[in-house]
Design a protein around this motif. Structure first.
Motif, mmCIF file in Angstrom:
data_model
loop_
_atom_site.group_PDB
_atom_site.id
_atom_site.type_symbol
_atom_site.label_atom_id
_atom_site.label_comp_id
_atom_site.label_asym_id
_atom_site.label_seq_id
_atom_site.Cartn_x
_atom_site.Cartn_y
_atom_site.Cartn_z
ATOM 1 N N GLU A 64 22.621 -108.162 86.622
ATOM 2 C CA GLU A 64 23.860 -107.957 85.858
ATOM 3 C C GLU A 64 24.585 -109.254 85.520
ATOM 4 O O GLU A 64 24.503 -110.241 86.233
ATOM 5 N N GLU A 77 35.487 -103.989 87.949
ATOM 6 C CA GLU A 77 34.289 -104.666 87.452
ATOM 7 C C GLU A 77 33.778 -104.043 86.163
ATOM 8 O O GLU A 77 33.815 -102.829 85.986
ATOM 9 N N ALA A 135 30.175 -104.584 84.095
ATOM 10 C CA ALA A 135 28.885 -105.268 84.240
ATOM 11 C C ALA A 135 27.916 -104.859 83.146
ATOM 12 O O ALA A 135 27.825 -103.684 82.786
ATOM 13 N N GLU A 153 22.599 -99.790 90.036
ATOM 14 C CA GLU A 153 23.605 -100.559 89.285
ATOM 15 C C GLU A 153 22.932 -101.705 88.518
ATOM 16 O O GLU A 153 23.468 -102.200 87.533
ATOM 17 N N HIS A 193 27.328 -100.891 83.965
ATOM 18 C CA HIS A 193 28.192 -100.089 84.832
ATOM 19 C C HIS A 193 29.611 -100.615 84.864
ATOM 20 O O HIS A 193 29.897 -101.727 84.417
ATOM 21 N N ASP A 195 30.604 -98.757 92.152
ATOM 22 C CA ASP A 195 29.955 -98.924 90.851
ATOM 23 C C ASP A 195 29.461 -97.572 90.357
ATOM 24 O O ASP A 195 28.928 -96.791 91.138
HETATM 25 ZN ZN ZN Z 1 28.009 -104.741 89.583
#
Ligand code: ZN
Length: 408
Positions: free
Chosen positions: A248, A314, A316, A338, A343, A378
């Motif tokens: 990511e 977050e 990503a 993830e 995500h 996530d």
């Molecule tokens: Zn992440």
């Protein structure tokens, strides 16, 4: 799993993952079923010069029994010795290695309200210590195939076959090749190219669109940094890789600025149970409505865990054609899933996603919009047809993702 492969994996975990330093202490967290791998990991820690390696064993079975039999109050106690332990960790800053092999359904049948409550209580007590050691020590998470996890991923085959198939998938996705060090160097170079392009854009916000109904905008701080792969501790200059595998490019958005709806593209294993086929609608940066075909109550409890649990920590980006997604395997484990799809995460953001974060106090960074919470969960929204368009601060539109993959 062959000994030689396990050893090479242990080397990858301790060298590329935690990057254990001479004279350093290390703590290894592992499930009881991973004695062999844990032992190799400990051996490599010493080979790399560790002073002392402590292993903390986990048992899914025992955790379940504890949740069933003990009261919330008893499970939430934080006696002096636990407090002293946190102080000791902050004083010695050991490298931390998590070997993850839990059954995704480990706590099925346990009262989830109870789990959430204990979780919330313990987070409140440990969080000040965790905040104080953030970005000061190396840590890494890597997976290991347990019988229960393997059976969940490959239900149609015998247990031993499932375990060996899961091991194969772990080794492949973790780039545990004949020369894992070289494989990781090459991979990191590629990730670096992508983050430096993203950072050069000076993005104001991202717009996500997918046929599944996702139509969502999220705003970024003007000091936000896109990161990927490894991290470096400023004080010591030591680099490490928190996640094995990692695919990511991510940043922390402004916690209070997101609008629209996102649809999940993979199930989410949370507190030992699964949440499936869900959507989350955001207003003013907060998750205001959640709908899940399975695990609705769990999702609701999650976003109400604390004040920041309904906001994003977050954003990503992971291409649909990532090596992990291309295995076609649903891992039922966030570490892998993830890294198979774009995500978002609800809960605490990353202070180091702010440029020159060391110059600011934790409070200052939170004021800039990096979310604060005791959780960080996530959930995957990347789909085959996902388009993401970036809007820069100087008014340009830049394609970031087209048809699920990088547009640059
Ligand atoms: Zn992440």
């Amino acid at each position: 799993m062959k000994k030689v492969d396990l050893k090479r994996y242990a080397y990858l975990i301790t060298k590329v993952g935690a990057n254990v330093q001479k004279g350093q202490e290390v703590t290894v967290h592992a499930n009881l079923d991973q004695e062999e791998l844990a032992n190799y990991v400990v051996e490599y820690c010493y080979k790399l010069g560790a002073k002392l390696v402590t292993v903390e064993w986990i048992s899914d079975k025992l955790t379940k029994t504890q949740y069933k039999k003990a009261s919330v109050k008893a499970l939430s106690e934080f006696p002096t010795w636990k407090e002293e332990k946190q102080k000791h960790i902050n004083a010695t800053l050991p490298a931390v290695i998590f070997i993850e092999s839990s059954d995704p359904n480990a706590l099925k049948g346990v009262n989830q309200k109870k789990v959430s409550e204990v979780h919330r209580n313990m987070i409140a007590k440990v969080k000040p210590y965790r905040d104080a050691r953030e970005n000061k020590y190396q840590w890494t998470i890597a997976g290991a195939a347990s019988k229960a996890w393997a059976k969940k991923v490959f239900p149609g085959v015998s247990t031993s076959k499932a375990v060996s198939m899961l091991w194969d998938a772990i080794m492949k996705t973790s780039r545990c090749t004949d020369d894992p060090i070289k494989a990781w160097e090459d991979h990191e170079k590629d990730l670096e190219k992508r983050t430096s392009y993203l950072n050069s854009l000076n993005l104001d916000y991202l717009h996500y669109e997918s046929k599944n109904g996702t139509n969502f905008k999220v705003w970024l701080n003007d000091k936000a940094l896109w990161l990927a792969g490894g991290e470096t501790i400023r004080e010591t200059g030591v680099s490490f890789n928190p996640n094995i595998p990692t695919e990511e490019c991510f940043t922390s958005p402004i916690a209070g600025k997101a609008e629209g709806i996102v649809y999940s593209s993979k199930p989410l294993s949370y507190n030992g149970e699964l949440i499936e086929n869900f959507s989350i609608r955001f207003e003013g940066g907060k998750a205001v409505e959640v709908k899940a075909e399975k695990g609705q109550h769990l999702l609701e409890e999650m976003i109400h865990m604390d004040e920041g649990a309904c906001k994003l920590g977050e954003v990503a980006l992971v291409p649909f054609d990532s090596p992990i997604n291309n295995t076609g395997i649903l891992f039922f484990n966030t570490l892998y899933d993830e890294n198979a799809a774009c995500h978002l995460a609800l809960g605490i953001g990353f202070n180091n996603c702010i440029k020159d974060f060391e110059k600011y106090s934790n409070e200052e960074i939170k004021k800039m919009g990096v979310n604060d919470s005791g959780i960080h969960v996530d959930f995957m929204i990347g789909s085959k047809d996902l388009n993401i368009t970036g809007y820069t601060r100087d008014g340009k539109q830049v394609p970031i993702f087209r048809n699920g993959n990088w547009a640059f």
